[in-house]
Write an enzyme that holds these catalytic residues in place. Sequence first.
Site, PDB file in Angstrom:
ATOM      1  CG  HIS A 194       6.661  -1.921   3.958  1.00  0.00           C
ATOM      2  ND1 HIS A 194       6.009  -2.403   5.074  1.00  0.00           N
ATOM      3  CD2 HIS A 194       5.755  -1.169   3.289  1.00  0.00           C
ATOM      4  CE1 HIS A 194       4.752  -1.970   5.065  1.00  0.00           C
ATOM      5  NE2 HIS A 194       4.573  -1.218   3.995  1.00  0.00           N
ATOM      6  N   GLY A 236      -2.663  -0.138   7.952  1.00  0.00           N
ATOM      7  CA  GLY A 236      -3.621  -1.226   8.131  1.00  0.00           C
ATOM      8  C   GLY A 236      -4.523  -1.061   9.333  1.00  0.00           C
ATOM      9  CB  SER A 243      -5.325   4.081   6.755  1.00  0.00           C
ATOM     10  OG  SER A 243      -5.006   3.021   7.653  1.00  0.00           O
ATOM     11  N   GLY A 247      -1.866   0.462   0.575  1.00  0.00           N
ATOM     12  CA  GLY A 247      -1.913  -0.973   0.846  1.00  0.00           C
ATOM     13  C   GLY A 247      -3.271  -1.544   0.467  1.00  0.00           C
ATOM     14  N   GLY A 248      -4.080  -1.797   1.473  1.00  0.00           N
ATOM     15  CA  GLY A 248      -5.376  -2.465   1.302  1.00  0.00           C
ATOM     16  C   GLY A 248      -6.224  -1.966   0.137  1.00  0.00           C
ATOM     17  CD  GLU A 282       4.082   2.873   3.840  1.00  0.00           C
ATOM     18  OE1 GLU A 282       3.113   2.924   3.070  1.00  0.00           O
ATOM     19  OE2 GLU A 282       4.605   1.811   4.198  1.00  0.00           O
ATOM     20  CG  ASN A 334       3.097  -2.757  -0.378  1.00  0.00           C
ATOM     21  OD1 ASN A 334       3.262  -3.853  -0.903  1.00  0.00           O
ATOM     22  ND2 ASN A 334       3.525  -2.465   0.835  1.00  0.00           N
ATOM     23  CD1 TRP A 335      -1.887  -4.776  -4.815  1.00  0.00           C
ATOM     24  CD2 TRP A 335      -1.324  -6.515  -6.121  1.00  0.00           C
ATOM     25  NE1 TRP A 335      -2.592  -4.665  -5.986  1.00  0.00           N
ATOM     26  CE2 TRP A 335      -2.264  -5.717  -6.808  1.00  0.00           C
ATOM     27  CE3 TRP A 335      -0.825  -7.652  -6.747  1.00  0.00           C
ATOM     28  CZ2 TRP A 335      -2.714  -6.029  -8.089  1.00  0.00           C
ATOM     29  CZ3 TRP A 335      -1.268  -7.957  -8.025  1.00  0.00           C
ATOM     30  CH2 TRP A 335      -2.209  -7.156  -8.686  1.00  0.00           C
ATOM     31  CE  LYS A 336       0.891  -3.223   3.333  1.00  0.00           C
ATOM     32  NZ  LYS A 336       0.592  -2.730   4.673  1.00  0.00           N
ATOM     33  CD  GLU A 349       3.310  -4.565   6.358  1.00  0.00           C
ATOM     34  OE1 GLU A 349       3.470  -5.122   5.253  1.00  0.00           O
ATOM     35  OE2 GLU A 349       2.342  -3.813   6.591  1.00  0.00           O
TER      36      GLU A 349
END
Length: 251
Positions: A96, A175, A215, A236-237, A169, A11-13, A98
């Site tokens: 999600h 993050g 993470s 993510g990251g 999640e 997930n690149w966000k 966010e």
Amino acid sequence: MGMRVPLIAGNWKMYKTRKEAREFARRFRELYHDTDIRAAIIAPFTQLDVLVETFKGSGIGVGAQNVHFEDEGAFTGEVSVPMLKELGVDYCIVGHSERRQYFGETDETVNLKVKKLLRESDIIPIMCVGEVLAEREAGVQNDVVFRQLEKGLDGLTSEEAGKLVIAYEPVWAIGTGKTATPQQAEEMCAMIRERISEMFGEDTCDKVIIQYGGSVKPENATEIMNMDEIDGSLVGGASLDPEKFMEIIDF
Ligand code: 13P
């Protein structure tokens, strides 16, 4: 993991321009090789066509991060299921944390979006669930996740539910560099599967892919992926770098 093919999705966000997406996709396509794991990149709308084109024929999937539940209308800033279908994406994240936290996503809108995707497209919803830190500390994480499941999946048939991907999640692990322990992740994923079994039957719960997210990185991917009830991850990251993301897939 049984009959299920695990899915590791990045997930690149809100990261990467089209140019950066193209560079990533070319490099990742070179690195990617067939494994028993399905891989996908979930990108902002503006990069989706670049990824679909660059990944054509590679087996690497592409997904969107959100969608609206109406076909069209006066909904400034939104994108619909027919619009995503035209691009040829394979997945769409729904709910999600966010989006729940910053953009007013509710269990009710999650439910409308999941139903729309399942009933009017072949795009597979990746429905995210998970508790915030205060809820974990109060010991109510199961109640929170069960409510998200029950409301998010309300009204689905067993056949529809069997196509789902669910991503657990825990919000406190996103993050933050703070991963849930593999045991905490395994325990919740097992409970999610049990709840799905109660709601839709055992055949359905055997089909649903349940991912862990929060993470995930090359250093912890092995222990997470080796858990029985975890069928993949939402990264993510660590998915922004092609080498790192491939390392996770090769765990
Ligand atoms: P991080 O891997 O950056 O913690 O993000 C997890 C996530 O939210 C994936 O959807």
